[in-house]
Design an enzyme around this catalytic site. Structure first.
Site, mmCIF file in Angstrom:
data_model
loop_
_atom_site.group_PDB
_atom_site.id
_atom_site.type_symbol
_atom_site.label_atom_id
_atom_site.label_comp_id
_atom_site.label_asym_id
_atom_site.label_seq_id
_atom_site.Cartn_x
_atom_site.Cartn_y
_atom_site.Cartn_z
ATOM 1 N N GLU A 93 0.995 -1.306 -0.099
ATOM 2 C CA GLU A 93 -0.018 0.364 0.403
ATOM 3 C C GLU A 93 0.931 1.578 0.344
ATOM 4 O O GLU A 93 1.857 1.467 0.434
ATOM 5 C CB GLU A 93 -1.044 0.135 1.261
ATOM 6 C CG GLU A 93 -1.551 -1.184 0.773
ATOM 7 C CD GLU A 93 -2.888 -1.239 2.451
ATOM 8 O OE1 GLU A 93 -3.729 -1.611 2.166
ATOM 9 O OE2 GLU A 93 -2.971 -0.527 3.734
ATOM 10 N N CYS A 106 3.599 9.094 0.797
ATOM 11 C CA CYS A 106 3.896 7.632 2.220
ATOM 12 C C CYS A 106 4.279 6.344 1.406
ATOM 13 O O CYS A 106 2.951 5.768 0.782
ATOM 14 C CB CYS A 106 2.970 7.019 2.605
ATOM 15 S SG CYS A 106 3.142 6.213 4.302
ATOM 16 N N CYS A 113 6.090 -6.700 7.302
ATOM 17 C CA CYS A 113 7.080 -6.400 8.283
ATOM 18 C C CYS A 113 7.033 -7.550 9.701
ATOM 19 O O CYS A 113 6.795 -8.232 10.379
ATOM 20 C CB CYS A 113 6.386 -5.192 9.184
ATOM 21 S SG CYS A 113 8.056 -3.902 10.199
ATOM 22 N N CYS A 117 6.098 -4.341 16.712
ATOM 23 C CA CYS A 117 4.827 -3.455 17.387
ATOM 24 C C CYS A 117 4.257 -3.464 18.041
ATOM 25 O O CYS A 117 3.133 -2.651 16.803
ATOM 26 C CB CYS A 117 5.495 -1.687 16.849
ATOM 27 S SG CYS A 117 7.364 -1.397 16.268
ATOM 28 N N CYS A 120 0.381 -0.864 15.876
ATOM 29 C CA CYS A 120 0.554 -1.018 14.585
ATOM 30 C C CYS A 120 0.172 -2.052 13.854
ATOM 31 O O CYS A 120 0.642 -3.700 13.624
ATOM 32 C CB CYS A 120 2.626 -0.505 14.129
ATOM 33 S SG CYS A 120 2.323 -0.799 12.213
ATOM 34 N N CYS A 338 -1.216 6.154 9.269
ATOM 35 C CA CYS A 338 -0.555 6.248 9.830
ATOM 36 C C CYS A 338 -0.400 4.610 10.987
ATOM 37 O O CYS A 338 -1.360 4.570 11.777
ATOM 38 C CB CYS A 338 0.837 6.652 10.726
ATOM 39 S SG CYS A 338 1.662 8.021 10.479
HETATM 40 N N1 SAH Z 1 8.847 1.083 10.089
HETATM 41 C C1 SAH Z 1 9.490 1.737 9.898
HETATM 42 C C2 SAH Z 1 8.296 3.254 9.596
HETATM 43 C C3 SAH Z 1 6.779 2.634 8.791
HETATM 44 S S1 SAH Z 1 5.858 3.128 10.458
HETATM 45 C C4 SAH Z 1 9.070 2.398 11.520
HETATM 46 O O1 SAH Z 1 8.678 2.648 12.249
HETATM 47 O O2 SAH Z 1 9.419 4.010 11.539
HETATM 48 C C5 SAH Z 1 5.594 4.439 10.831
HETATM 49 C C6 SAH Z 1 5.258 5.412 11.324
HETATM 50 O O3 SAH Z 1 4.054 5.173 11.680
HETATM 51 C C7 SAH Z 1 5.831 5.326 12.835
HETATM 52 O O4 SAH Z 1 6.726 5.760 13.275
HETATM 53 C C8 SAH Z 1 5.153 4.563 13.438
HETATM 54 O O5 SAH Z 1 5.348 3.922 14.606
HETATM 55 C C9 SAH Z 1 3.915 4.933 13.605
HETATM 56 N N2 SAH Z 1 2.703 4.369 13.451
HETATM 57 C C10 SAH Z 1 2.174 3.110 13.962
HETATM 58 N N3 SAH Z 1 0.842 2.703 14.551
HETATM 59 C C11 SAH Z 1 0.611 3.545 14.600
HETATM 60 C C12 SAH Z 1 -0.988 3.860 14.492
HETATM 61 N N4 SAH Z 1 -1.510 2.708 15.166
HETATM 62 N N5 SAH Z 1 -1.102 5.361 15.060
HETATM 63 C C13 SAH Z 1 -0.035 6.423 14.463
HETATM 64 N N6 SAH Z 1 1.323 5.962 14.268
HETATM 65 C C14 SAH Z 1 0.765 4.667 14.359
#
Ligand code: SAH
Length: 344
Positions: A93, A106, A113, A117, A120, A338
């Site tokens: 995506e 983006c 992945c 986390c 996410c 995000c």
């Molecule tokens: N793997 C990389 C890039 C992808 S995530 C990273 O971790 O930075 C892009 C951003 O979205 C990251 O800062 C991540 O922590 C954030 N993110 C992930 N889940 C989220 C959520 N549910 N709400 C808001 N931001 C989120």
């Protein structure tokens, strides 16, 4: 039939060698390179200034792969999310985030992945594979066209904040960025590209050593190891100390300050005490902080911070002299925000 090599896995220099060895004139490689990387053809037959026999030869020796949109959704706030099919049927995506004249793409770096986390949605997917440089590049091409189509405005920024951990696919991401910034590619400024990482210290050192010219964002989300490890297991092997050292090296090598991303999770990392811990962490390296509104995910255990607490959090940081911005959710209604990219 054995699969043919992907013609877009070769550099201009490699193509030049290949064509001169076959007795083609020196400009041939450049011509074909242009069709592949600037005119975005999907078939060798579209290379109209190349002779038919040579097109047939290319066809028989190389694959010309491309991704194609599977679904495109537009949010009420203008955000456009595309699910893009790859040559092997896998799907990634990409998102276009319009904000006035600023058009941000983006982009994903992996299918799925490997990290987990807890806040996410992409983390729930299995890690399928790394994206190839041309697959990363083509997402930008796709989103760039959408910016023109939907908003008659050129793409201005790129963030590697889609699916995947870019520093675990470093070589391909760098190769894609080289093409995106090269005049023979899209010619975009590296200053307008941000790579976001969950924090792989070793690779942040490498980015410094490589003196990359694009920007770095680090997903911090907590300023104590105890808390950070609870939501990001990558912290067990890449502690906050290690990350601060890595980011300092990055700053000293490139002159670029890092942006710390911090998703505000109600009653977990958004208290006054958390803000003070973050403020102290920020003293270690020149940085700015980008607070992120939490976007709910299916079965998620967290809630977004309240407006009031978000304000207090910002105030504490600002009083400590930290530069702060707040990233509001975009495209939530279509799961484009995000952390929501999960090929639903
Ligand atoms: N793997 C990389 C890039 C992808 S995530 C990273 O971790 O930075 C892009 C951003 O979205 C990251 O800062 C991540 O922590 C954030 N993110 C992930 N889940 C989220 C959520 N549910 N709400 C808001 N931001 C989120």
């Amino acid at each position: 039939m054995a699969s043919k090599p992907n013609i877009r896995s070769f550099s201009l220099e490699e193509l030049s060698t290949f064509f001169t060895e076959r007795g083609e004139p020196a400009f041939r490689a450049k011509q074909i390179h242009q069709w592949l990387w600037q005119k975005h053809v999907h078939h060798f037959d579209q290379m109209t200034n190349v002779s038919k026999p040579l097109r047939a030869f290319l066809e028989s020796h190389f694959d010309l792969l491309h991704l194609h949109p599977k679904t495109v959704q537009k949010s009420t706030d203008g955000t456009v999310k595309s699910a893009l099919s790859l040559h092997d049927g896998k799907v990634v995506e990409s998102v276009l985030i319009p904000k006035g004249k600023r058009m941000t793409a983006c982009i994903s770096s992996q299918v799925g992945c490997s990290l987990d986390c807890s806040f996410c949605a992409t983390a729930r997917l299995k890690m399928a594979r790394n994206l190839m440089p041309d697959e990363i590049y083509d997402q930008v091409v796709e989103v760039r066209q959408q910016a023109i189509e939907h908003f008659q405005t050129p793409l201005t920024n790129i963030v590697f904040m889609g699916m995947g951990e870019p520093l675990l696919n470093y070589k391909n991401v760098i190769s894609a960025i080289d093409r995106i910034t090269h005049p023979d590619g899209l010619g975009m400024s590296p200053r307008r590209i941000t790579l976001s990482t969950s924090g792989i210290a070793k690779m942040i050192y490498k980015m410094g050593d490589d003196q990359v010219r694009f920007r770095l964002a680090l997903s911090l989300h907590a300023a104590t190891d105890e808390k950070r490890s609870k939501i990001m297991s990558i912290n067990d092997s890449n502690s906050l100390d290690m990350l601060a050292d890595a980011v300092l090296h990055f700053y000293e090598s490139t002159g670029n300050r890092v942006t710390y991303e911090y998703v505000l999770l109600r009653d977990f990392n958004d208290t006054d005490e958390d803000a003070r811990a973050l403020e102290r962490y920020c003293r270690r390296v020149p940085c700015r902080v980008n607070l992120i509104e939490y976007n709910p995910i299916d079965g998620g255990e967290f809630a977004a911070s309240t407006e009031e607490q978000t304000r207090r959090f910002i105030d504490i940081l600002e009083r400590g002299g930290v530069r702060v911005s707040l990233r509001r959710s975009r495209g939530k209604d279509i799961d484009a925000a995000c952390g929501q990219l999960a090929n639903k």
